[in-house]
Scaffold this motif. Structure first.
Motif, PDB file in Angstrom:
ATOM      1  N   THR A  28       0.865  -1.184   0.000  1.00  0.00           N
ATOM      2  CA  THR A  28       0.000   0.000   0.000  1.00  0.00           C
ATOM      3  C   THR A  28       0.894   1.224   0.000  1.00  0.00           C
ATOM      4  N   PHE A  29       1.363   1.584  -1.187  1.00  0.00           N
ATOM      5  CA  PHE A  29       2.368   2.642  -1.329  1.00  0.00           C
ATOM      6  C   PHE A  29       1.931   3.938  -0.664  1.00  0.00           C
ATOM      7  N   THR A  30       0.666   4.282  -0.832  1.00  0.00           N
ATOM      8  CA  THR A  30       0.220   5.597  -0.371  1.00  0.00           C
ATOM      9  C   THR A  30       0.176   5.718   1.140  1.00  0.00           C
ATOM     10  N   ALA A  31       0.332   4.620   1.856  1.00  0.00           N
ATOM     11  CA  ALA A  31       0.192   4.650   3.312  1.00  0.00           C
ATOM     12  C   ALA A  31       1.495   4.944   4.039  1.00  0.00           C
ATOM     13  N   TYR A  32       2.630   4.896   3.338  1.00  0.00           N
ATOM     14  CA  TYR A  32       3.913   4.912   4.034  1.00  0.00           C
ATOM     15  C   TYR A  32       4.847   6.003   3.542  1.00  0.00           C
ATOM     16  N   PRO A  33       5.738   6.437   4.431  1.00  0.00           N
ATOM     17  CA  PRO A  33       6.773   7.373   4.003  1.00  0.00           C
ATOM     18  C   PRO A  33       7.793   6.645   3.119  1.00  0.00           C
ATOM     19  N   MET A  34       8.519   7.426   2.333  1.00  0.00           N
ATOM     20  CA  MET A  34       9.543   6.868   1.455  1.00  0.00           C
ATOM     21  C   MET A  34      10.855   7.619   1.665  1.00  0.00           C
ATOM     22  N   GLY A  35      11.951   6.952   1.370  1.00  0.00           N
ATOM     23  CA  GLY A  35      13.243   7.599   1.561  1.00  0.00           C
ATOM     24  C   GLY A  35      14.254   7.197   0.509  1.00  0.00           C
ATOM     25  N   TRP A  36      15.261   8.023   0.364  1.00  0.00           N
ATOM     26  CA  TRP A  36      16.425   7.723  -0.463  1.00  0.00           C
ATOM     27  C   TRP A  36      17.662   7.697   0.431  1.00  0.00           C
ATOM     28  N   PHE A  37      18.471   6.680   0.242  1.00  0.00           N
ATOM     29  CA  PHE A  37      19.721   6.508   0.961  1.00  0.00           C
ATOM     30  C   PHE A  37      20.848   6.385  -0.056  1.00  0.00           C
ATOM     31  N   ARG A  38      22.081   6.522   0.417  1.00  0.00           N
ATOM     32  CA  ARG A  38      23.220   6.267  -0.444  1.00  0.00           C
ATOM     33  C   ARG A  38      24.344   5.644   0.368  1.00  0.00           C
ATOM     34  N   GLN A  39      25.181   4.900  -0.354  1.00  0.00           N
ATOM     35  CA  GLN A  39      26.344   4.284   0.285  1.00  0.00           C
ATOM     36  C   GLN A  39      27.523   4.389  -0.652  1.00  0.00           C
ATOM     37  N   ALA A  40      28.544   5.106  -0.197  1.00  0.00           N
ATOM     38  CA  ALA A  40      29.785   5.242  -0.946  1.00  0.00           C
ATOM     39  C   ALA A  40      30.747   4.145  -0.503  1.00  0.00           C
ATOM     40  N   PRO A  41      31.723   3.796  -1.337  1.00  0.00           N
ATOM     41  CA  PRO A  41      32.686   2.742  -0.976  1.00  0.00           C
ATOM     42  C   PRO A  41      33.384   3.052   0.346  1.00  0.00           C
ATOM     43  N   GLY A  42      33.385   2.080   1.239  1.00  0.00           N
ATOM     44  CA  GLY A  42      34.060   2.241   2.513  1.00  0.00           C
ATOM     45  C   GLY A  42      33.317   3.071   3.539  1.00  0.00           C
ATOM     46  N   LYS A  43      32.092   3.473   3.207  1.00  0.00           N
ATOM     47  CA  LYS A  43      31.315   4.303   4.134  1.00  0.00           C
ATOM     48  C   LYS A  43      29.999   3.623   4.495  1.00  0.00           C
ATOM     49  N   GLU A  44      29.406   4.084   5.575  1.00  0.00           N
ATOM     50  CA  GLU A  44      28.111   3.551   5.981  1.00  0.00           C
ATOM     51  C   GLU A  44      27.010   4.128   5.093  1.00  0.00           C
ATOM     52  N   ARG A  45      25.935   3.371   5.024  1.00  0.00           N
ATOM     53  CA  ARG A  45      24.780   3.869   4.287  1.00  0.00           C
ATOM     54  C   ARG A  45      24.180   5.040   5.052  1.00  0.00           C
ATOM     55  N   GLU A  46      23.825   6.111   4.334  1.00  0.00           N
ATOM     56  CA  GLU A  46      23.262   7.291   4.980  1.00  0.00           C
ATOM     57  C   GLU A  46      21.972   7.700   4.278  1.00  0.00           C
ATOM     58  N   ARG A  47      21.079   8.248   5.072  1.00  0.00           N
ATOM     59  CA  ARG A  47      19.826   8.751   4.510  1.00  0.00           C
ATOM     60  C   ARG A  47      20.080  10.099   3.843  1.00  0.00           C
ATOM     61  N   VAL A  48      19.553  10.245   2.645  1.00  0.00           N
ATOM     62  CA  VAL A  48      19.716  11.472   1.890  1.00  0.00           C
ATOM     63  C   VAL A  48      18.470  12.338   2.013  1.00  0.00           C
ATOM     64  N   ALA A  49      17.312  11.723   1.868  1.00  0.00           N
ATOM     65  CA  ALA A  49      16.052  12.461   1.901  1.00  0.00           C
ATOM     66  C   ALA A  49      14.925  11.496   2.231  1.00  0.00           C
ATOM     67  N   SER A  50      13.847  12.032   2.779  1.00  0.00           N
ATOM     68  CA  SER A  50      12.659  11.231   3.023  1.00  0.00           C
ATOM     69  C   SER A  50      11.430  12.120   2.882  1.00  0.00           C
ATOM     70  N   ILE A  51      10.281  11.476   2.678  1.00  0.00           N
ATOM     71  CA  ILE A  51       9.063  12.216   2.377  1.00  0.00           C
ATOM     72  C   ILE A  51       7.884  11.500   3.024  1.00  0.00           C
ATOM     73  N   ASN A  52       6.914  12.281   3.489  1.00  0.00           N
ATOM     74  CA  ASN A  52       5.766  11.648   4.148  1.00  0.00           C
ATOM     75  C   ASN A  52       4.799  11.092   3.110  1.00  0.00           C
ATOM     76  N   TRP A  53       3.712  10.461   3.582  1.00  0.00           N
ATOM     77  CA  TRP A  53       2.847   9.723   2.669  1.00  0.00           C
ATOM     78  C   TRP A  53       2.107  10.624   1.691  1.00  0.00           C
ATOM     79  N   THR A  54       1.842  11.868   2.059  1.00  0.00           N
ATOM     80  CA  THR A  54       1.139  12.761   1.132  1.00  0.00           C
ATOM     81  C   THR A  54       2.093  13.431   0.154  1.00  0.00           C
ATOM     82  N   GLY A  55       3.362  13.483   0.506  1.00  0.00           N
ATOM     83  CA  GLY A  55       4.324  14.212  -0.306  1.00  0.00           C
ATOM     84  C   GLY A  55       4.515  15.649   0.123  1.00  0.00           C
TER      85      GLY A  55
END
Length: 122
Positions: A28-55
């Motif tokens: 149920t895509f419309t019910a949940y927040p979404m996010g983008w993460f990134r991981q560079a070589p040798g680094k931990e994964r980090e959150r870049v951006a996130s958005i609530n269910w309405t946008g």
């Protein structure tokens, strides 16, 4: 089973732009927040951006605020990341994620995509 598929990665010169997209199926895509993460070589994964269910509400990490924009299209079950003024330090594998509950600011990922490579050359 929720599935997330990213697209739009590639190689771009410093100062250029890319637009990532993530297509979501199986939930149920419309019910949940979404996010983008990134991981560079040798680094931990980090959150870049996130958005609530309405946008209507977005969160960005400091290093991308003003350069990146997250958006979602609930009619198409997609979330996008517009990346402008790209820098070599933005080089990473970028992942989209669907979150638990309603927490878009304190985002907790529940499902992940497979990732797409973004390379910024100087």
């Amino acid at each position: 089973q929720v599935q997330l598929v990213e697209s739009g990665g590639g190689t771009v010169q410093e100062g250029g732009s890319l637009r990532l997209s993530c297509s979501v199926s199986g939930g149920t895509f419309t019910a949940y927040p979404m996010g983008w993460f990134r991981q560079a070589p040798g680094k931990e994964r980090e959150r870049v951006a996130s958005i609530n269910w309405t946008g209507g509400l977005q969160w960005y990490t400091d290093s991308v605020r003003g350069r990146f924009a997250i958006s979602r299209d609930n009619a198409k079950n997609t979330v996008n990341l517009q990346m402008n003024s790209l820098r070599p330090e933005d080089t990473a594998v970028y992942y989209c994620a669907e979150g638990y509950g309603i927490q878009w600011k304190d985002f907790q990922p529940a499902y992940w995509g497979q990732g797409t490579q973004v390379t910024v050359s100087s």
